[in-house]
Design a protein around this motif. Structure first.
Motif, PDB file in Angstrom:
ATOM      1  N   LEU A  96       0.825  -1.209   0.000  1.00 11.57           N
ATOM      2  CA  LEU A  96       0.000   0.000   0.000  1.00 11.57           C
ATOM      3  C   LEU A  96       0.859   1.259   0.000  1.00 11.57           C
ATOM      4  CD1 LEU A  96      -2.801  -1.043   2.509  1.00 11.57           C
ATOM      5  CD2 LEU A  96      -2.837  -1.132   0.019  1.00 11.57           C
ATOM      6  N   ARG A  97       1.979   1.224   0.710  1.00 10.49           N
ATOM      7  CA  ARG A  97       2.889   2.374   0.699  1.00 10.49           C
ATOM      8  C   ARG A  97       3.451   2.602  -0.697  1.00 10.49           C
ATOM      9  NH1 ARG A  97       8.369   1.028   3.284  1.00 10.49           N
ATOM     10  NH2 ARG A  97       8.337  -0.189   1.352  1.00 10.49           N
ATOM     11  N   ASP A  98       3.875   1.527  -1.360  1.00  9.05           N
ATOM     12  CA  ASP A  98       4.443   1.663  -2.700  1.00  9.05           C
ATOM     13  C   ASP A  98       3.420   2.179  -3.704  1.00  9.05           C
ATOM     14  OD1 ASP A  98       6.786   0.716  -1.652  1.00  9.05           O
ATOM     15  OD2 ASP A  98       6.511  -1.343  -2.379  1.00  9.05           O
ATOM     16  N   LEU A 101      -1.021   4.653  -0.980  1.00  8.00           N
ATOM     17  CA  LEU A 101      -2.252   4.648  -0.198  1.00  8.00           C
ATOM     18  C   LEU A 101      -2.021   4.912   1.284  1.00  8.00           C
ATOM     19  CD1 LEU A 101      -4.100   1.673  -1.922  1.00  8.00           C
ATOM     20  CD2 LEU A 101      -4.377   4.123  -2.316  1.00  8.00           C
ATOM     21  N   ILE A 102      -0.812   4.721   1.775  1.00  7.69           N
ATOM     22  CA  ILE A 102      -0.471   5.114   3.136  1.00  7.69           C
ATOM     23  C   ILE A 102       0.822   5.917   3.081  1.00  7.69           C
ATOM     24  CG2 ILE A 102      -1.616   3.122   4.177  1.00  7.69           C
ATOM     25  CD1 ILE A 102       1.050   1.839   4.584  1.00  7.69           C
ATOM     26  N   ASP A 103       1.097   6.646   4.151  1.00  7.06           N
ATOM     27  CA  ASP A 103       2.219   7.579   4.126  1.00  7.06           C
ATOM     28  C   ASP A 103       3.550   6.942   4.483  1.00  7.06           C
ATOM     29  OD1 ASP A 103       0.821  10.061   3.434  1.00  7.06           O
ATOM     30  OD2 ASP A 103      -0.206   9.765   5.334  1.00  7.06           O
ATOM     31  N   MET A 104       3.568   6.042   5.437  1.00  9.46           N
ATOM     32  CA  MET A 104       4.836   5.435   5.816  1.00  9.46           C
ATOM     33  C   MET A 104       4.610   4.153   6.596  1.00  9.46           C
ATOM     34  SD  MET A 104       6.128   8.127   8.755  1.00  9.46           S
ATOM     35  CE  MET A 104       5.905   9.549   7.695  1.00  9.46           C
ATOM     36  N   VAL A 105       5.631   3.294   6.569  1.00  2.72           N
ATOM     37  CA  VAL A 105       5.640   2.044   7.325  1.00  2.72           C
ATOM     38  C   VAL A 105       6.752   2.150   8.359  1.00  2.72           C
ATOM     39  CG1 VAL A 105       5.949  -0.459   7.212  1.00  2.72           C
ATOM     40  CG2 VAL A 105       4.771   0.745   5.353  1.00  2.72           C
ATOM     41  N   VAL A 106       6.397   2.026   9.633  1.00  7.05           N
ATOM     42  CA  VAL A 106       7.347   2.260  10.715  1.00  7.05           C
ATOM     43  C   VAL A 106       7.258   1.114  11.719  1.00  7.05           C
ATOM     44  CG1 VAL A 106       8.080   3.861  12.521  1.00  7.05           C
ATOM     45  CG2 VAL A 106       7.062   4.748  10.419  1.00  7.05           C
ATOM     46  N   PRO A 107       8.389   0.528  12.130  1.00 12.44           N
ATOM     47  CA  PRO A 107       8.363  -0.522  13.159  1.00 12.44           C
ATOM     48  C   PRO A 107       7.793   0.008  14.469  1.00 12.44           C
ATOM     49  CG  PRO A 107      10.505  -0.426  12.069  1.00 12.44           C
ATOM     50  CD  PRO A 107       9.744   0.780  11.617  1.00 12.44           C
ATOM     51  N   ARG A 108       7.283  -0.899  15.285  1.00 10.91           N
ATOM     52  CA  ARG A 108       6.611  -0.485  16.518  1.00 10.91           C
ATOM     53  C   ARG A 108       7.538   0.301  17.441  1.00 10.91           C
ATOM     54  NH1 ARG A 108       2.271  -4.250  19.425  1.00 10.91           N
ATOM     55  NH2 ARG A 108       1.420  -3.856  17.339  1.00 10.91           N
ATOM     56  N   GLU A 109       8.822  -0.077  17.497  1.00 11.79           N
ATOM     57  CA  GLU A 109       9.731   0.633  18.397  1.00 11.79           C
ATOM     58  C   GLU A 109      10.010   2.062  17.928  1.00 11.79           C
ATOM     59  OE1 GLU A 109      12.171  -2.052  15.640  1.00 11.79           O
ATOM     60  OE2 GLU A 109      10.342  -2.176  16.859  1.00 11.79           O
ATOM     61  N   ARG A 183      -2.744   8.852  -2.223  1.00 14.49           N
ATOM     62  CA  ARG A 183      -3.985   8.185  -1.795  1.00 14.49           C
ATOM     63  C   ARG A 183      -4.838   7.726  -2.977  1.00 14.49           C
ATOM     64  NH1 ARG A 183      -4.972   9.730   3.633  1.00 14.49           N
ATOM     65  NH2 ARG A 183      -2.924  10.075   4.562  1.00 14.49           N
ATOM     66  N   LEU A 184      -4.259   7.724  -4.174  1.00 13.66           N
ATOM     67  CA  LEU A 184      -5.007   7.302  -5.354  1.00 13.66           C
ATOM     68  C   LEU A 184      -4.379   6.091  -6.037  1.00 13.66           C
ATOM     69  CD1 LEU A 184      -5.836  10.770  -6.972  1.00 13.66           C
ATOM     70  CD2 LEU A 184      -7.366   9.293  -5.668  1.00 13.66           C
ATOM     71  N   GLY A 185      -3.175   5.713  -5.633  1.00 15.00           N
ATOM     72  CA  GLY A 185      -2.568   4.540  -6.232  1.00 15.00           C
ATOM     73  C   GLY A 185      -1.167   4.736  -6.745  1.00 15.00           C
ATOM     74  N   ASN A 186      -0.496   5.840  -6.348  1.00 22.30           N
ATOM     75  CA  ASN A 186       0.832   6.078  -6.886  1.00 22.30           C
ATOM     76  C   ASN A 186       1.648   6.902  -5.898  1.00 22.30           C
ATOM     77  OD1 ASN A 186       2.919   5.998  -8.741  1.00 22.30           O
ATOM     78  ND2 ASN A 186       2.280   7.878  -9.752  1.00 22.30           N
ATOM     79  N   ASP A 187       2.960   6.762  -5.990  1.00 23.24           N
ATOM     80  CA  ASP A 187       3.898   7.589  -5.236  1.00 23.24           C
ATOM     81  C   ASP A 187       4.854   8.200  -6.240  1.00 23.24           C
ATOM     82  OD1 ASP A 187       5.611   8.801  -3.498  1.00 23.24           O
ATOM     83  OD2 ASP A 187       6.563   6.954  -2.799  1.00 23.24           O
TER      84      ASP A 187
END
Length: 225
Positions: A96-98, A101-109, A183-187
């Motif tokens: 979804l990030r690629d 559709l979402i802004d970032m992927v971040v580990p829980r820590e 948020r439409l399908g592209n970065d």
């Protein structure tokens, strides 16, 4: 406002009463937006069903944990419906990030320091509020730029070593959090946007690197700083 989502989807037996909550929660988020309240979405594993179709994806900033499965219907249901194989990694946070559709992927820590940075950037101090209504100062007069030949201008524009937007952000702002995706399908790697703070004195230092296809804010930014 921070919304942490973890949902396997609503049961179909709940019927129209359950489905109506999608519209109601979406309306409430729109009221918050009109009131100037920032909404942060944190999607964990899994986030499916009505949560994804409404409040879990409507925040101003959408963050997900690595490997989180996010979607409306599950991949098995989709595969049986369209009778086609799905792309590798379909409905994962990274997929979804690629696709913007979402802004970032971040580990829980890394979530706590990142959320603290975002909230700090969004907070409006009395000094910033006063500066917003004060008239801007007159810019100092600058000497006229030298006239360059057209071929020199084109050569500068095509120079791969020229400063990029991220280089300017590093010098202009004290802190900058990039928010990629449309948020439409592209970065689009040619477009840079995000949250920033700036004092009167400019920050000096090396740039954070140039924006390349496949690079993402959650990987490049040190969320613990």
């Amino acid at each position: 406002m921070l919304i942490v989502s973890a949902s396997g989807g609503a049961r179909m037996q709940e019927g129209a009463i359950s489905l109506m909550q999608l519209a109601k929660t979406s309306q409430e988020l729109e009221r918050l937006r009109e009131a100037g309240v920032m909404v942060l979405n944190l999607n964990t594993d899994p986030t499916y069903g009505g949560a994804t179709a409404s409040f879990s994806m409507l925040g101003d900033i959408v963050v997900a944990e690595p490997g989180a499965r996010i979607g409306f219907a599950g991949p098995g249901v989709i595969r049986q419906t369209i009778r086609q194989e799905l792309p590798e990694g379909f409905q994962t946070a990274e997929f979804l990030r690629d696709h913007g559709l979402i802004d970032m992927v971040v580990p829980r820590e890394g979530l706590r320091p990142l959320l603290a940075r975002i909230l700090k950037l969004h907070a409006r101090s009395p000094e910033r509020a006063a500066a917003a209504v004060a008239p801007p100062p007159e810019p100092p007069l600058q000497p006229a730029a030298p006239v360059r030949a057209a071929r020199d201008v084109v050569a500068l524009a095509r120079d791969t070593g020229r400063p990029t937007t991220l280089d300017y952000c590093a010098h202009l702002f004290d802190d900058f959090v990039e928010l990629p995706g449309d948020r439409l399908g592209n970065d689009d790697p040619a477009t840079v946007g995000g949250l920033a703070s700036r004092r009167r004195r400019q920050r000096r230092g090396p740039g954070p690197g140039r924006r390349q296809p496949g690079s993402h804010a959650g990987e490049r930014l040190s969320v613990g700083d």
